[in-house]
Enzyme design. Structure first.
Site, PDB file in Angstrom:
ATOM      1  N   CYS A  57       0.840  -1.089   0.128  1.00 37.35           N
ATOM      2  CA  CYS A  57       0.071   0.015   0.001  1.00 37.35           C
ATOM      3  C   CYS A  57       0.860   1.176   0.085  1.00 37.35           C
ATOM      4  O   CYS A  57       0.209   2.240  -0.225  1.00 37.35           O
ATOM      5  CB  CYS A  57      -1.013  -0.044   1.225  1.00 37.35           C
ATOM      6  SG  CYS A  57      -0.072   0.191   2.681  1.00 37.35           S
ATOM      7  N   CYS A 104      -2.594  -2.817   8.609  1.00 35.15           N
ATOM      8  CA  CYS A 104      -2.293  -1.400   9.366  1.00 35.15           C
ATOM      9  C   CYS A 104      -1.891  -1.458  10.401  1.00 35.15           C
ATOM     10  O   CYS A 104      -0.867  -1.009  11.086  1.00 35.15           O
ATOM     11  CB  CYS A 104      -3.515  -0.769   8.932  1.00 35.15           C
ATOM     12  SG  CYS A 104      -4.228  -0.755   7.469  1.00 35.15           S
TER      13      CYS A 104
HETATM   14 FE1  FES Z   1      -1.804  -0.133   4.319  1.00 38.45          FE
HETATM   15 FE2  FES Z   1      -3.600   0.747   5.694  1.00 38.45          FE
HETATM   16  S1  FES Z   1      -3.779   0.390   3.840  1.00 38.45           S
HETATM   17  S2  FES Z   1      -1.327   0.610   6.228  1.00 38.45           S
END
Ligand code: FES
Length: 131
Positions: free
Chosen positions: A35, A104
């Site tokens: 991400c 996360c």
């Molecule tokens: Fe990667 Fe939240 S989407 S840390």
């Protein structure tokens, strides 16, 4: 059912412990390659106690809520408890995260562990250079 718990939303909108600690005793930065989010945790440690913890998170709302909650969970606690903090404990304290957002909370656990590792490494250097 709402995707995010009230607690997640509250910590996202009003994160605790954001910012930098100058001359921190331990700093840990981690990122998630998928991400692209980055989390940096700063710790102030005295007599084996986490006397202060702050974070900078360049990431999603769940990462911000996770770092906020994780720093709250370790502040005022002994280093040994901070080392034992799991992402699961962070998720539970936030009343849950959606499955695709669990990573996360893993960032928060990893950032704290890395900051503690940095703290121990600094201790070693201080000790060996003083001899
Ligand atoms: Fe990667 Fe939240 S989407 S840390």
């Amino acid at each position: 059912m709402a995707l995010y718990s009230e607690k997640v939303m509250e910590h996202f909108r009003n994160p605790r412990n954001t910012g930098v600690i100058e001359n921190a005793d331990g700093v840990g930065e981690v990122g998630n390659a998928k991400c692209g989010d980055i989390m940096k945790v700063y710790l102030k440690i005295e007599d084996d106690m986490i006397v202060d913890a702050k974070f900078e998170t360049f990431g999603c709302g769940s990462a911000i809520a996770s770092s906020s909650m994780a720093t709250e969970l370790i502040k005022g606690k002994p280093v040994s408890e901070a080392l034992a903090l799991t992402n699961q404990a962070v998720v539970e304290a936030l009343d849950g995260l959606p499955a695709h957002k669990i990573h996360c909370s893993v960032l928060a656990e990893e950032a704290i562990k890395k900051a503690l590792q940095d703290y121990y490494e600094k201790q070693d250097t201080t000790h060996s250079s003083g001899q």
